[in-house]
Design a protein around this motif. Structure first.
Motif, PDB file in Angstrom:
ATOM      1  N   MET A 161     -61.871  12.646  54.281  1.00 18.37           N
ATOM      2  CA  MET A 161     -62.872  11.907  53.506  1.00 18.37           C
ATOM      3  C   MET A 161     -63.461  12.834  52.456  1.00 18.37           C
ATOM      4  O   MET A 161     -63.887  13.941  52.754  1.00 18.37           O
ATOM      5  N   SER A 162     -63.459  12.400  51.206  1.00 17.85           N
ATOM      6  CA  SER A 162     -64.042  13.209  50.146  1.00 17.85           C
ATOM      7  C   SER A 162     -65.558  13.107  50.197  1.00 17.85           C
ATOM      8  O   SER A 162     -66.134  12.290  50.910  1.00 17.85           O
ATOM      9  N   SER A 163     -66.234  13.919  49.397  1.00 14.26           N
ATOM     10  CA  SER A 163     -67.693  13.900  49.386  1.00 14.26           C
ATOM     11  C   SER A 163     -68.241  12.572  48.904  1.00 14.26           C
ATOM     12  O   SER A 163     -69.364  12.193  49.215  1.00 14.26           O
ATOM     13  N   SER A 164     -67.442  11.815  48.133  1.00 16.21           N
ATOM     14  CA  SER A 164     -67.895  10.520  47.624  1.00 16.21           C
ATOM     15  C   SER A 164     -67.683   9.396  48.618  1.00 16.21           C
ATOM     16  O   SER A 164     -68.111   8.273  48.386  1.00 16.21           O
ATOM     17  N   GLY A 165     -67.020   9.676  49.734  1.00 16.21           N
ATOM     18  CA  GLY A 165     -66.733   8.633  50.704  1.00 16.21           C
ATOM     19  C   GLY A 165     -65.378   8.001  50.538  1.00 16.21           C
ATOM     20  O   GLY A 165     -65.007   7.129  51.315  1.00 16.21           O
ATOM     21  N   ILE A 166     -64.598   8.411  49.532  1.00 19.88           N
ATOM     22  CA  ILE A 166     -63.245   7.886  49.352  1.00 19.88           C
ATOM     23  C   ILE A 166     -62.326   8.583  50.344  1.00 19.88           C
ATOM     24  O   ILE A 166     -62.247   9.812  50.360  1.00 19.88           O
ATOM     25  N   PRO A 167     -61.630   7.830  51.212  1.00 16.20           N
ATOM     26  CA  PRO A 167     -60.757   8.475  52.194  1.00 16.20           C
ATOM     27  C   PRO A 167     -59.651   9.269  51.525  1.00 16.20           C
ATOM     28  O   PRO A 167     -59.101   8.869  50.500  1.00 16.20           O
ATOM     29  N   ARG A 168     -59.338  10.393  52.100  1.00 15.26           N
ATOM     30  CA  ARG A 168     -58.206  11.185  51.659  1.00 15.26           C
ATOM     31  C   ARG A 168     -57.210  11.259  52.803  1.00 15.26           C
ATOM     32  O   ARG A 168     -57.590  11.358  53.970  1.00 15.26           O
ATOM     33  N   GLY A 169     -55.931  11.212  52.471  1.00 13.33           N
ATOM     34  CA  GLY A 169     -54.893  11.090  53.485  1.00 13.33           C
ATOM     35  C   GLY A 169     -54.126  12.364  53.747  1.00 13.33           C
ATOM     36  O   GLY A 169     -52.951  12.309  54.092  1.00 13.33           O
ATOM     37  N   GLY A 170     -54.753  13.515  53.570  1.00 12.56           N
ATOM     38  CA  GLY A 170     -54.077  14.753  53.889  1.00 12.56           C
ATOM     39  C   GLY A 170     -53.351  15.343  52.698  1.00 12.56           C
ATOM     40  O   GLY A 170     -53.688  15.083  51.542  1.00 12.56           O
ATOM     41  N   PRO A 171     -52.312  16.133  52.951  1.00 13.07           N
ATOM     42  CA  PRO A 171     -51.606  16.827  51.873  1.00 13.07           C
ATOM     43  C   PRO A 171     -50.835  15.854  50.992  1.00 13.07           C
ATOM     44  O   PRO A 171     -50.606  14.700  51.359  1.00 13.07           O
ATOM     45  N   PRO A 172     -50.410  16.319  49.814  1.00 11.86           N
ATOM     46  CA  PRO A 172     -49.636  15.449  48.918  1.00 11.86           C
ATOM     47  C   PRO A 172     -48.376  14.922  49.602  1.00 11.86           C
ATOM     48  O   PRO A 172     -47.727  15.622  50.378  1.00 11.86           O
ATOM     49  N   LEU A 173     -48.046  13.673  49.293  1.00 20.23           N
ATOM     50  CA  LEU A 173     -46.844  13.036  49.837  1.00 20.23           C
ATOM     51  C   LEU A 173     -45.623  13.393  49.002  1.00 20.23           C
ATOM     52  O   LEU A 173     -45.713  13.525  47.778  1.00 20.23           O
ATOM     53  N   THR A 174     -44.486  13.489  49.663  1.00 20.07           N
ATOM     54  CA  THR A 174     -43.222  13.511  48.942  1.00 20.07           C
ATOM     55  C   THR A 174     -42.693  12.082  48.861  1.00 20.07           C
ATOM     56  O   THR A 174     -43.142  11.183  49.584  1.00 20.07           O
ATOM     57  N   GLU A 175     -41.724  11.872  48.003  1.00 22.18           N
ATOM     58  CA  GLU A 175     -41.140  10.542  47.863  1.00 22.18           C
ATOM     59  C   GLU A 175     -40.494  10.090  49.175  1.00 22.18           C
ATOM     60  O   GLU A 175     -40.641   8.935  49.586  1.00 22.18           O
ATOM     61  N   ARG A 176     -39.816  10.984  49.847  1.00 23.17           N
ATOM     62  CA  ARG A 176     -39.175  10.642  51.118  1.00 23.17           C
ATOM     63  C   ARG A 176     -40.215  10.293  52.177  1.00 23.17           C
ATOM     64  O   ARG A 176     -40.046   9.331  52.945  1.00 23.17           O
ATOM     65  N   GLU A 177     -41.297  11.052  52.225  1.00 20.01           N
ATOM     66  CA  GLU A 177     -42.354  10.764  53.193  1.00 20.01           C
ATOM     67  C   GLU A 177     -42.987   9.400  52.925  1.00 20.01           C
ATOM     68  O   GLU A 177     -43.312   8.660  53.863  1.00 20.01           O
ATOM     69  N   ALA A 178     -43.155   9.074  51.658  1.00 23.33           N
ATOM     70  CA  ALA A 178     -43.726   7.771  51.316  1.00 23.33           C
ATOM     71  C   ALA A 178     -42.805   6.641  51.763  1.00 23.33           C
ATOM     72  O   ALA A 178     -43.258   5.635  52.327  1.00 23.33           O
ATOM     73  N   GLU A 179     -41.512   6.779  51.533  1.00 18.61           N
ATOM     74  CA  GLU A 179     -40.558   5.755  51.966  1.00 18.61           C
ATOM     75  C   GLU A 179     -40.581   5.602  53.482  1.00 18.61           C
ATOM     76  O   GLU A 179     -40.579   4.477  54.004  1.00 18.61           O
ATOM     77  N   ASP A 180     -40.613   6.719  54.194  1.00 17.02           N
ATOM     78  CA  ASP A 180     -40.638   6.659  55.659  1.00 17.02           C
ATOM     79  C   ASP A 180     -41.918   5.997  56.161  1.00 17.02           C
ATOM     80  O   ASP A 180     -41.883   5.197  57.111  1.00 17.02           O
ATOM     81  N   LEU A 181     -43.045   6.323  55.536  1.00 12.88           N
ATOM     82  CA  LEU A 181     -44.312   5.731  55.953  1.00 12.88           C
ATOM     83  C   LEU A 181     -44.297   4.218  55.744  1.00 12.88           C
ATOM     84  O   LEU A 181     -44.716   3.450  56.618  1.00 12.88           O
ATOM     85  N   LEU A 182     -43.794   3.785  54.606  1.00 16.38           N
ATOM     86  CA  LEU A 182     -43.737   2.352  54.326  1.00 16.38           C
ATOM     87  C   LEU A 182     -42.849   1.625  55.328  1.00 16.38           C
ATOM     88  O   LEU A 182     -43.183   0.534  55.802  1.00 16.38           O
ATOM     89  N   ARG A 183     -41.727   2.205  55.651  1.00 17.05           N
ATOM     90  CA  ARG A 183     -40.822   1.572  56.611  1.00 17.05           C
ATOM     91  C   ARG A 183     -41.466   1.454  57.993  1.00 17.05           C
ATOM     92  O   ARG A 183     -41.184   0.515  58.738  1.00 17.05           O
ATOM     93  N   CYS A 184     -42.337   2.399  58.321  1.00 18.66           N
ATOM     94  CA  CYS A 184     -42.945   2.415  59.655  1.00 18.66           C
ATOM     95  C   CYS A 184     -44.101   1.429  59.793  1.00 18.66           C
ATOM     96  O   CYS A 184     -44.291   0.841  60.862  1.00 18.66           O
ATOM     97  N   ILE A 185     -44.892   1.261  58.734  1.00 20.39           N
ATOM     98  CA  ILE A 185     -46.156   0.541  58.903  1.00 20.39           C
ATOM     99  C   ILE A 185     -46.124  -0.913  58.459  1.00 20.39           C
ATOM    100  O   ILE A 185     -47.012  -1.685  58.835  1.00 20.39           O
ATOM    101  N   CYS A 186     -45.122  -1.324  57.691  1.00 22.19           N
ATOM    102  CA  CYS A 186     -45.204  -2.651  57.068  1.00 22.19           C
ATOM    103  C   CYS A 186     -44.607  -3.770  57.912  1.00 22.19           C
ATOM    104  O   CYS A 186     -44.975  -4.934  57.743  1.00 22.19           O
ATOM    105  N   PHE A 187     -43.669  -3.475  58.798  1.00 20.06           N
ATOM    106  CA  PHE A 187     -43.105  -4.480  59.701  1.00 20.06           C
ATOM    107  C   PHE A 187     -43.170  -3.922  61.118  1.00 20.06           C
ATOM    108  O   PHE A 187     -42.295  -3.169  61.533  1.00 20.06           O
TER     109      PHE A 187
END
Length: 419
Positions: A1-27
């Motif tokens: 969580m940033s000081s403004s209250g906007i959630p932060r999701g950890g370190p920068p994502l790679t393209e492969r990590e983003a694809e894997d995350l989407l495949r895991c959470i959407c269905f």
């Protein structure tokens, strides 16, 4: 969580990590067991909904509604529309009963202010309707959608819907498989648009569309409201769609949020500009995509106009749940609507010929009329099997007789209907 209250999701994502995350959470697959509903309502003057409600009066009434203890989640849309989102329920009856109780409480408070909830897909009279919520998200959304035209502001401030949330389905093929349910949603979705179209007026004039709300979504943005192909592997298609859709905004700790033009999420991941994107940015980006069917672990069917009457919203929820979650009905309906895929063609919903006809013509379209009769027939047979009570079954049967059999929809006998 940033000081403004906007959630932060950890370190920068790679393209492969983003694809894997989407495949895991959407269905998220498993036997269909739960149902949820999100109801949006316009708030109108009780005695005459054509009379504009002054913003200070509306704001005071909505503040009082916030104090009401509810089971559902209460939120407000930018134009002051009220939204109730149910908890996931273990049965259709449980879901409807909980929401109905919350609606009674909300109506009571609004009634004390001389206001009421009205079920229309778009506000028939009050356009343009000014934005009441001035938050970074909506400031950015307005700026992004203004690039295409006025449809964005109308959607934000003047539209309302019934959104039905159902489990994604099982991994295995068959009527309850998630791939089949994904395909079914994009075919039955057009039938639901046509059968429940309820927004023929906008700004006090007929628009030429039975569902002006759906027409607004069609013209809202070049990519943001489109569906990916329902024919490919759903996880792969959705992941590619999310990454290749332009970013609406880049959230900031301070000041207005940046509204880049033409920056896809994939571009953002590859360039790291204007700042590196993380997992929370990806999750937020998904909330700015508005396809007619949005996978959020479950399936969110977003295409139904808000319905007239106090309990008119229950009918599309009941019909949709019955033809998705009863295996016999799901198989029967899939066979009935599968030929509509040829009419849809290769173009994505809601901009393909099938969906455009549904929004423009409703059940006056012969193919959609035939499909709707099959859908409602299957639903009426399935409702007792999924535990629907007699009163709900009668409501669906009455809608079937009044609209579906003659090839009509609520837009065709449009009149002022306040709940």
């Amino acid at each position: 969580m940033s000081s403004s209250g906007i959630p932060r999701g950890g370190p920068p994502l790679t393209e492969r990590e983003a694809e894997d995350l989407l495949r895991c959470i959407c269905f998220k697959t498993g036997p269909p067991r739960t149902v949820g509903v999100e109801l949006e309502w316009l708030v109108h003057e009780l005695r005459d909904p054509r009379v504009p409600v002054p913003p200070p009066r509306l704001a005071a009434a909505l503040d009082d509604v916030r104090s009401v203890p509810l089971v559902s989640s209460l939120t407000f849309e930018p134009g002051g529309q009220l939204e109730l989102s149910s908890l996931p329920a273990g049965s259709l009856t449980e879901c409807l009963d909980a929401l109905a109780a919350d609606l009674r409480a909300v109506r009571s408070v609004l009634g004390s202010h001389g206001l009421t909830l009205s079920g229309y897909g778009v506000d028939p009279w009050h356009s343009p309707r000014g934005r009441m919520l001035h938050e970074p998200r909506y400031d950015a959304m307005e700026a992004a959608l203004d690039r295409t035209g006025p449809a964005g502001r109308a959607m934000m401030c003047e539209s309302a819907s019934v959104q039905i949330c159902l489990d994604a389905g099982v991994e295995e093929p068959g009527p309850l498989g998630y791939h089949r349910r994904w395909q079914l949603a994009h075919l039955v979705g057009a039938v639901l648009v046509a059968a429940f179209a309820n927004s023929p007026l906008h700004g006090g004039r007929r628009t030429g569309w039975r569902s002006t709300r759906q027409a607004l979504w069609t013209n809202l943005d070049p990519l943001r409201t489109l569906a990916p192909s329902p024919d490919g592997e759903p996880r792969a298609e959705w992941a590619a769609h999310v990454l290749d859709t332009p970013v609406m905004c880049v959230r900031a700790d301070e000041g207005p949020w940046e509204v880049p033009e033409g920056l896809t999420f994939r571009d953002w991941l590859r360039t790291g500009l204007p700042r590196p994107a993380d997992a929370e940015d990806l999750r937020y980006h998904m909330t700015t995509l508005f396809p007619p069917v949005r996978p959020r672990g479950h399936l969110e069917l977003r295409m139904v106009d808000a319905q007239p009457g106090r309990d008119g919203w229950m009918v599309p929820v009941a019909v949709t749940t019955a033809v998705f979650d009863d295996p016999e009905a799901a198989e029967r309906v899939y066979r009935a609507v599968k030929p509509l895929a040829e009419r849809a063609g290769a173009g994505p919903a809601p901009r393909n010929p099938l969906w455009l006809a549904a929004a423009r013509d409703g059940l006056a379209d012969p193919e959609l009329h035939a499909a709707a009769r099959a859908v409602f027939s299957a639903a009426l047979e399935a409702l007792p099997r999924i535990g629907a009570g007699e009163e709900l079954r009668q409501a669906v049967a009455a809608f079937h007789e009044r609209y579906v059999i003659p090839g009509s929809c609520p837009a065709d006998d449009f009149e002022v209907v306040a709940s």
